[in-house]
Design a protein around this motif. Structure first.
Motif, PDB file in Angstrom:
ATOM      1  N   THR A  83     -19.268  40.289  -2.460  1.00 53.42           N
ATOM      2  CA  THR A  83     -18.693  41.400  -1.703  1.00 53.42           C
ATOM      3  C   THR A  83     -18.535  40.937  -0.265  1.00 53.42           C
ATOM      4  O   THR A  83     -19.431  40.307   0.303  1.00 53.42           O
ATOM      5  CB  THR A  83     -19.616  42.633  -1.765  1.00 53.42           C
ATOM      6  OG1 THR A  83     -19.693  43.056  -3.129  1.00 53.42           O
ATOM      7  CG2 THR A  83     -19.077  43.766  -0.914  1.00 53.42           C
ATOM      8  N   TYR A  84     -17.377  41.257   0.331  1.00 56.66           N
ATOM      9  CA  TYR A  84     -17.075  40.877   1.702  1.00 56.66           C
ATOM     10  C   TYR A  84     -16.965  42.137   2.543  1.00 56.66           C
ATOM     11  O   TYR A  84     -16.124  42.995   2.273  1.00 56.66           O
ATOM     12  CB  TYR A  84     -15.764  40.079   1.762  1.00 56.66           C
ATOM     13  CG  TYR A  84     -15.856  38.794   0.990  1.00 56.66           C
ATOM     14  CD1 TYR A  84     -16.256  37.617   1.616  1.00 56.66           C
ATOM     15  CD2 TYR A  84     -15.581  38.757  -0.372  1.00 56.66           C
ATOM     16  CE1 TYR A  84     -16.377  36.440   0.899  1.00 56.66           C
ATOM     17  CE2 TYR A  84     -15.698  37.591  -1.094  1.00 56.66           C
ATOM     18  CZ  TYR A  84     -16.098  36.435  -0.464  1.00 56.66           C
ATOM     19  OH  TYR A  84     -16.215  35.273  -1.166  1.00 56.66           O
ATOM     20  N   PHE A 125     -14.204  44.396   0.426  1.00 54.35           N
ATOM     21  CA  PHE A 125     -13.471  43.984  -0.765  1.00 54.35           C
ATOM     22  C   PHE A 125     -14.347  43.040  -1.573  1.00 54.35           C
ATOM     23  O   PHE A 125     -15.268  42.418  -1.047  1.00 54.35           O
ATOM     24  CB  PHE A 125     -12.105  43.368  -0.439  1.00 54.35           C
ATOM     25  CG  PHE A 125     -12.128  42.138   0.419  1.00 54.35           C
ATOM     26  CD1 PHE A 125     -12.263  40.873  -0.139  1.00 54.35           C
ATOM     27  CD2 PHE A 125     -11.976  42.230   1.796  1.00 54.35           C
ATOM     28  CE1 PHE A 125     -12.262  39.738   0.647  1.00 54.35           C
ATOM     29  CE2 PHE A 125     -11.962  41.098   2.595  1.00 54.35           C
ATOM     30  CZ  PHE A 125     -12.106  39.844   2.017  1.00 54.35           C
ATOM     31  N   ARG A 126     -14.079  42.993  -2.880  1.00 56.79           N
ATOM     32  CA  ARG A 126     -14.850  42.113  -3.754  1.00 56.79           C
ATOM     33  C   ARG A 126     -13.996  41.711  -4.945  1.00 56.79           C
ATOM     34  O   ARG A 126     -13.127  42.459  -5.387  1.00 56.79           O
ATOM     35  CB  ARG A 126     -16.139  42.765  -4.222  1.00 56.79           C
ATOM     36  CG  ARG A 126     -15.953  43.971  -5.080  1.00 56.79           C
ATOM     37  CD  ARG A 126     -17.292  44.619  -5.456  1.00 56.79           C
ATOM     38  NE  ARG A 126     -17.083  45.951  -5.971  1.00 56.79           N
ATOM     39  CZ  ARG A 126     -16.654  46.236  -7.196  1.00 56.79           C
ATOM     40  NH1 ARG A 126     -16.410  45.252  -8.052  1.00 56.79           N
ATOM     41  NH2 ARG A 126     -16.468  47.478  -7.587  1.00 56.79           N
ATOM     42  N   LYS A 127     -14.251  40.533  -5.430  1.00 55.43           N
ATOM     43  CA  LYS A 127     -13.542  40.026  -6.599  1.00 55.43           C
ATOM     44  C   LYS A 127     -14.264  40.487  -7.852  1.00 55.43           C
ATOM     45  O   LYS A 127     -15.495  40.458  -7.919  1.00 55.43           O
ATOM     46  CB  LYS A 127     -13.475  38.499  -6.561  1.00 55.43           C
ATOM     47  CG  LYS A 127     -12.565  37.912  -7.612  1.00 55.43           C
ATOM     48  CD  LYS A 127     -12.346  36.435  -7.377  1.00 55.43           C
ATOM     49  CE  LYS A 127     -11.275  35.897  -8.301  1.00 55.43           C
ATOM     50  NZ  LYS A 127     -10.987  34.494  -8.022  1.00 55.43           N
ATOM     51  N   ASP A 128     -13.494  40.930  -8.838  1.00 55.66           N
ATOM     52  CA  ASP A 128     -14.037  41.314 -10.129  1.00 55.66           C
ATOM     53  C   ASP A 128     -14.034  40.049 -10.986  1.00 55.66           C
ATOM     54  O   ASP A 128     -13.000  39.677 -11.549  1.00 55.66           O
ATOM     55  CB  ASP A 128     -13.179  42.412 -10.750  1.00 55.66           C
ATOM     56  CG  ASP A 128     -13.773  42.994 -12.008  1.00 55.66           C
ATOM     57  OD1 ASP A 128     -14.339  42.210 -12.814  1.00 55.66           O
ATOM     58  OD2 ASP A 128     -13.657  44.211 -12.204  1.00 55.66           O
ATOM     59  N   HIS A 180     -11.257  44.524  -5.780  1.00 52.29           N
ATOM     60  CA  HIS A 180     -11.513  45.935  -5.479  1.00 52.29           C
ATOM     61  C   HIS A 180     -11.668  46.067  -3.968  1.00 52.29           C
ATOM     62  O   HIS A 180     -12.341  45.250  -3.332  1.00 52.29           O
ATOM     63  CB  HIS A 180     -12.767  46.423  -6.191  1.00 52.29           C
ATOM     64  CG  HIS A 180     -12.668  46.301  -7.684  1.00 52.29           C
ATOM     65  ND1 HIS A 180     -11.898  47.147  -8.451  1.00 52.29           N
ATOM     66  CD2 HIS A 180     -13.218  45.411  -8.547  1.00 52.29           C
ATOM     67  CE1 HIS A 180     -11.987  46.800  -9.725  1.00 52.29           C
ATOM     68  NE2 HIS A 180     -12.782  45.729  -9.809  1.00 52.29           N
ATOM     69  N   VAL A 181     -11.031  47.088  -3.411  1.00 48.37           N
ATOM     70  CA  VAL A 181     -11.058  47.350  -1.973  1.00 48.37           C
ATOM     71  C   VAL A 181     -11.583  48.762  -1.767  1.00 48.37           C
ATOM     72  O   VAL A 181     -11.186  49.687  -2.480  1.00 48.37           O
ATOM     73  CB  VAL A 181      -9.646  47.207  -1.358  1.00 48.37           C
ATOM     74  CG1 VAL A 181      -9.666  47.502   0.134  1.00 48.37           C
ATOM     75  CG2 VAL A 181      -9.069  45.818  -1.631  1.00 48.37           C
ATOM     76  N   GLU A 182     -12.464  48.930  -0.783  1.00 48.06           N
ATOM     77  CA  GLU A 182     -13.008  50.250  -0.487  1.00 48.06           C
ATOM     78  C   GLU A 182     -12.883  50.539   0.996  1.00 48.06           C
ATOM     79  O   GLU A 182     -13.168  49.678   1.832  1.00 48.06           O
ATOM     80  CB  GLU A 182     -14.476  50.331  -0.902  1.00 48.06           C
ATOM     81  CG  GLU A 182     -14.683  50.185  -2.392  1.00 48.06           C
ATOM     82  CD  GLU A 182     -16.150  50.238  -2.794  1.00 48.06           C
ATOM     83  OE1 GLU A 182     -16.991  50.766  -2.027  1.00 48.06           O
ATOM     84  OE2 GLU A 182     -16.465  49.741  -3.888  1.00 48.06           O
ATOM     85  N   GLN A 183     -12.456  51.763   1.281  1.00 49.68           N
ATOM     86  CA  GLN A 183     -12.382  52.275   2.649  1.00 49.68           C
ATOM     87  C   GLN A 183     -12.845  53.718   2.599  1.00 49.68           C
ATOM     88  O   GLN A 183     -12.399  54.490   1.732  1.00 49.68           O
ATOM     89  CB  GLN A 183     -10.953  52.204   3.188  1.00 49.68           C
ATOM     90  CG  GLN A 183     -10.802  52.815   4.575  1.00 49.68           C
ATOM     91  CD  GLN A 183      -9.362  52.831   5.046  1.00 49.68           C
ATOM     92  OE1 GLN A 183      -8.652  51.850   4.907  1.00 49.68           O
ATOM     93  NE2 GLN A 183      -8.937  53.948   5.613  1.00 49.68           N
TER      94      GLN A 183
END
Length: 192
Positions: A80-81, A94-97, A108-111
């Motif tokens: 996770t970044y 953001f993180r790679k699945d 996946h991106v979260e805001q």
């Protein structure tokens, strides 16, 4: 560039500079004729870093950091970044699945305030060719990021000797800084 001006951008270009010891990226606005316009941001990533970190500056003098992203863990295939502004305030992540990315890269991106966003390579045949035929790893790819079936942004890799991308952002609420971080992350982290 002021945050309001950056947030008003609906399209921009990302281009990698060729350097020996670092990855560098220019993020540029789109000029009225569709070509690369003014410099919006400049990013630099050290190669072979033990823990991935990229700092994004207002220009290539590297005097004024705008934002950055950093891995939470070391050497994790599904890391996770965290994306933060110049003062360290969280913007999103953001993180790679890893599991889904075995056949077709998925992120996946979260805001805060937005539903979860998923980005995936548009073409399964291109994704498979890039993975299983080493000589075709240069093929351009397209990522579409959506939330609830609605487009949020897309990253389109263009043909060329160096990595160039067109980023389109139809969603008005997604933070453009998070989009820039993800677009640069796609190039800097995609092979991991």
């Amino acid at each position: 560039m002021q945050l309001d001006s950056l947030q008003a951008q609906h399209q921009f270009h990302v281009r990698q500079r060729i350097r020996m010891m670092v990855n560098q990226y220019e993020v540029r606005a789109v000029a009225t004729d569709g070509t690369e316009g003014e410099l919006l941001a400049f990013a630099q990533q050290k190669r072979l870093a033990f823990k991935e970190q990229v700092t994004i500056y207002s220009d290539d003098s590297k005097q004024h950091p705008l934002l950055g992203f950093k891995a939470r863990q070391r050497l994790d295939l599904g890391a996770t970044y965290d994306v933060t502004d110049h003062a360290g305030t969280p913007i999103g992540l953001f993180r790679k699945d890893f599991a889904q990315s075995l056949l077709r890269s998925t992120w996946h991106v979260e805001q805060a305030g937005l539903p979860p966003i998923t980005g995936q390579e548009r073409s399964m045949p291109v994704a498979l060719l890039r993975r299983f035929v080493d000589s075709l790893s240069w093929l351009p790819y397209h990522f579409d990021f959506t939330a609830g079936g609605q487009p949020v942004f897309s990253v389109i890799k263009k043909w060329g000797l160096r990595d160039r991308y067109v980023v389109e952002v139809p969603h008005p609420q997604i933070d453009r800084r998070l989009v820039i971080a993800m677009a640069i992350g796609l190039d800097a982290l995609q092979g991991r």
